[in-house]
Design a protein around this motif. Structure first.
Motif, short mmCIF file in Angstrom:
data_model
loop_
_atom_site.label_atom_id
_atom_site.label_comp_id
_atom_site.label_asym_id
_atom_site.label_seq_id
_atom_site.Cartn_x
_atom_site.Cartn_y
_atom_site.Cartn_z
N GLY B 109 37.61 -14.15 24.83
CA GLY B 109 37.19 -14.53 26.17
C GLY B 109 38.35 -15.14 26.89
O GLY B 109 38.43 -16.33 27.06
N ALA B 110 39.25 -14.31 27.33
CA ALA B 110 40.60 -14.76 27.65
C ALA B 110 40.70 -15.90 28.62
O ALA B 110 41.11 -16.98 28.24
N GLN B 111 40.34 -15.68 29.85
CA GLN B 111 40.82 -16.66 30.84
C GLN B 111 40.40 -18.06 30.51
O GLN B 111 39.23 -18.36 30.41
N GLU B 226 47.36 -11.03 26.85
CA GLU B 226 46.88 -12.13 27.68
C GLU B 226 47.05 -11.80 29.16
O GLU B 226 46.16 -12.09 29.98
N GLN B 227 48.15 -11.19 29.52
CA GLN B 227 48.35 -10.81 30.91
C GLN B 227 47.30 -9.83 31.37
O GLN B 227 46.74 -9.95 32.46
N LEU B 228 47.02 -8.85 30.51
CA LEU B 228 46.02 -7.86 30.88
C LEU B 228 44.66 -8.50 31.03
O LEU B 228 43.86 -8.10 31.88
N ALA B 229 44.43 -9.50 30.20
CA ALA B 229 43.11 -10.13 30.23
C ALA B 229 42.85 -10.82 31.56
O ALA B 229 41.69 -11.02 31.92
N PHE B 230 43.90 -11.19 32.26
CA PHE B 230 43.70 -11.78 33.58
C PHE B 230 42.93 -10.84 34.49
O PHE B 230 42.12 -11.27 35.30
N TYR B 231 43.25 -9.56 34.34
CA TYR B 231 42.73 -8.61 35.32
C TYR B 231 41.39 -8.03 34.93
O TYR B 231 40.74 -7.38 35.74
N GLU B 385 42.88 -17.83 40.69
CA GLU B 385 44.06 -17.98 41.55
C GLU B 385 45.01 -19.00 41.00
O GLU B 385 46.17 -19.01 41.35
N ASP B 386 44.51 -19.91 40.16
CA ASP B 386 45.40 -20.96 39.70
C ASP B 386 46.39 -20.45 38.66
O ASP B 386 47.55 -20.82 38.67
N GLU B 387 45.89 -19.60 37.73
CA GLU B 387 46.86 -19.04 36.80
C GLU B 387 47.66 -18.00 37.53
O GLU B 387 47.20 -17.38 38.47
N ALA B 388 48.84 -17.82 37.03
CA ALA B 388 49.72 -16.86 37.67
C ALA B 388 50.01 -15.76 36.67
O ALA B 388 50.87 -15.91 35.82
N PRO B 389 49.29 -14.69 36.75
CA PRO B 389 49.69 -13.57 35.90
C PRO B 389 51.06 -13.12 36.32
O PRO B 389 51.34 -12.98 37.51
#
Lengths: 456, 555
Positions: B109-111, B226-231, B385-389
């Motif tokens: 459950g990434a983010q 992890e980056q992909l999980a942002f999207y 919006e707070d995290e910055a992928p």
């Protein structure tokens, strides 16, 4: 009785508010009752009641003043004659006499067994007296080492004679009897006496000790499994090397355990202690009364050890003869009989403390002793065997290893809850009966061909 | 407070660095000294001979060449030792100052949606890091994973700040992914391994170099996931993490399966479980306990107990085929245990799916912070919006593919050379698969678990260690059985008696240790010592089945 605590105790001098002892010129029984009741106020702290135990056993006594300059006569009177258990002492020399006069191995075995019991108890007494003078740290180490001195001395003699199987079995039996029989009796009697309520004990201590026991079982399990799956790289040598390596690791863990215990006591952190807890009040030293001077305790320590060694020698020599005379296997004698009689004094003290609702101390006696033997005694014997050139390893054979594993899991499970009642005690005792019955019908394959190597 | 924290940590990290440095460089320096002395001795011995037999110029030349080679070796080792020491010191110093992001591999459950990251936009780099380190004190309960704080530290020198880098050029992308992590210094070892493989037949070296080469790739794979999980939103992100968390081990196992080395698969997965449960957890408890030795660290008992239960169930699934085999009581010898293994694997996969489902549902219901990795509350979706992928969605997919491909290539070499390495180094294949492979493969997770424990975020360390074990035992092993089934390989759950007994007792010991919900350095030390005993047992253990393992031609 007093040394029972020491077998498990870390961080010695118990600092109890025995303030009632000072200057109190009360007759014996009142003193005893005083001590018993005043300690209920600090039942939470679960401090070992040293002076009380001594008082309980001493017929002629000391009152509240220090006896630092005993003559030899007084010293003997204090140490030897002040304990009713010492009535068994003459059996020691009697055993030697019988050995010289007749060839009856079983009688010699039995008499030396009886003779060792009071000596073991007095050894604990001398250790406790010495601990008064050495301060908490060294005192704790003393107790941790000499706690099971009797079993270790018997084991070292057996190693010297080349009877490595007897060593393994007697140490295993000591662990089993402490975990099942002593603990079970303590729970049972305590539960009967305090019938209405459930007794509680400190879960943290019990869990730490259970964890250590599990780790010890792990250390014992791997050489056995390696051997029985026939998967060692060099047959015969691999398990010996693995056993020696694991023993060093286990000794390291035990040393870390001691360090951890002492540090957490100093930090007043958590009442983690094999035997009660010791809070910061180290100033109560004046309240306890060391009964013999420092040098006397050292001398008595040496004398007791020497006597125990002599009797152990006879014990080990005659164990085979006794086994034939009584028609019971050596395994049964080593696993069941030796530990029961050797631990008699601890047994009695654990029961007594449980009946006084001081279950933490009973637990410390029983489980602490098991932990000490499994994490220190057994690896120590392996290392001593290594030094002596004896091939003692941690492969306790499949039956014994399985027994130990199941027992540790059962006991760890029982201790999880932190409460006790007579039913749990009864279950543990019955488990011990099952274990003894199993060993009664168990023919140990390796002990049959055990030859006694001439003493070198 | 941050400075005191840093001072404390600097003191400890100095000690750690010193110990690690000494442990690593002492043998190197010792070898250097030895070769130096050997060269000198050779020279001294040969000097009178040279004077006596001066016509033999060829011999003299040979002696001088040998002496030169000796000095060169000595100098190389000295250089290697000193540079290793410096690298380790720098690495630990950087770990101390910045939080790393290596826990992503285990994340379900990434983010992670951390309120503290609200302050990201306006701060400079260093302040951000200190902030992230200190402000968690207020929300230690939620055990949230500080995302952005972890990504930023490794891009020192490259000003990312709080703005999104949505449109990276190819160069920017490479810069972000490849050059921003000091661990990537190990990356050249990958191509080097292939080079060595083509040039020499030294299996030992190829094995070692490919092992070193895989480590940074594994870490970058986690980063890309992890980056992909942002999207992709929390659900799919969680699934992604759960699947790719142990992607490295799975890829190695699939290659080993293809080569028909089913025993290596079993042993490496088992070793991964053991090292996660004992070594990683023990080191985390130990270092955390040393850093916080006044108080006992606590962790969420519920999570630990659920994971212990799952591990026990996995052990049960592994135990029955083995017991069936060893009591010689199967209905059709040979076929029964295979069928049982395949059936049990399907059951275990269903259990794992249910576990994921349960986790995601309970996060959504704010039930309890049960998680493999931190907890995720409902405010999750709004804090995107707070995290910055750092890289765009397609970039992450592409990088994921590239890294997976690279890992596959190196795994191929790894599996090919494992037998040769075992003979070259005179270690049993069992020992290499169970002990060496997982330790090096898990190095990044190991470091992250230790670091989180030292920051008193024991839940995250636990998630990394125990979560990874659960994932491998409930997903990895059954998945390999099913893959083997499809490939026609006879991979079953019968791990042989010794390994099964080891796993059984280890799970019981660890489950017992986790029962209490607290930790201190002593428990950590005990777990590490248990691992030493296990490693020693495997060292002394000759696996009967790997000695005649034949490599089937790749199909």
């Amino acid at each position: 009785m007093d040394k029972m605590n020491y077998k498990g105790q870390i961080g010695v001098t118990s600092h109890i508010e025995m303030g009632s002892l000072d200057g109190a010129m009360l007759p014996m029984h009142d003193l005893v009752d005083e001590c018993l009741y005043s300690s209920e106020m600090d039942a939470q702290k679960t401090q070992p009641i040293l002076s009380t135990q001594r008082l309980l056993f001493s017929g002629l006594r000391v009152g509240g003043y220090k006896m630092t300059r005993n003559g030899v006569y007084k010293s003997i009177k204090t140490v030897v004659f002040s304990n009713k258990l010492n009535l068994l002492m003459p059996f020691g020399p009697l055993a030697i006499m019988v050995h010289k006069m007749s060839a009856s191995n079983s009688w010699v075995f039995f008499l030396s067994l009886l003779g060792i019991t009071p000596l073991a108890e007095r050894l604990g007494y001398a250790t406790e007296q010495l601990a008064f003078y050495t301060g908490p740290t060294v005192g704790g180490l003393l107790n941790a080492t000499f706690g099971n001195a009797t079993e270790l001395i018997i084991s070292i003699y057996a190693l010297k004679s080349g009877m490595t199987r007897v060593v393994q079995l007697s140490l295993l039996g000591s662990i089993l009897s402490n975990m099942l029989l002593v603990l079970g009796c303590a729970f049972f009697c305590g539960g009967l006496v305090h019938y209405g309520k459930e007794q509680v004990f400190s879960k943290a201590t019990a869990v730490v000790n259970s964890g250590l026991l599990l780790m010890a079982v792990m250390g014992l399990l791997f050489p056995a499994v390696l051997h029985y799956t026939h998967t060692e790289r060099k047959v015969g040598k691999s398990e010996l090397s693995l056993s020696r390596f694991s023993s060093c690791v286990m000794l390291l863990a035990y040393a870390a355990y001691l360090v951890f215990q002492l540090k957490s006591q100093n930090d007043n952190y958590v009442p983690v202690g094999e035997e009660g807890s010791h809070n910061g009040e180290n100033d109560d030293d004046e309240d306890e009364v060391p009964e013999i001077s420092k040098w006397e305790s050292i001398i008595w320590l040496a004398i007791m050890t020497a006597w125990i060694s002599i009797l152990s020698d006879y014990l080990v020599d005659t164990i085979e003869g006794a086994s034939e005379a009584w028609d019971v296997p050596i395994a049964f004698i080593s696993v069941i009989l030796l530990p029961i009689i050797g631990n008699a004094a601890e047994h009695a003290s654990a029961i007594m403390f449980a009946m006084k609702d001081k279950l933490d101390i009973s637990l410390g006696v029983a489980i602490g002793s098991s932990t000490q033997i499994s994490m220190f005694g057994i690896p120590f014997c392996v290392v001593i065997g290594w030094a002596m050139g004896r091939e003692m390893d941690l492969n306790f054979q499949l039956f014994e290893t399985a027994t130990l594993f199941i027992t540790v899991i059962v006991v760890a499970f029982f201790l999880q809850e932190g409460t006790s009642n007579y039913f749990k005690g009864l279950m543990l005792i019955l488990c011990y009966l099952i274990v003894s019955a199993s060993f009664f019908v168990h023919e140990d394959p390796s002990a049959v061909g055990q030859s006694k190597i001439p003493k070198t």
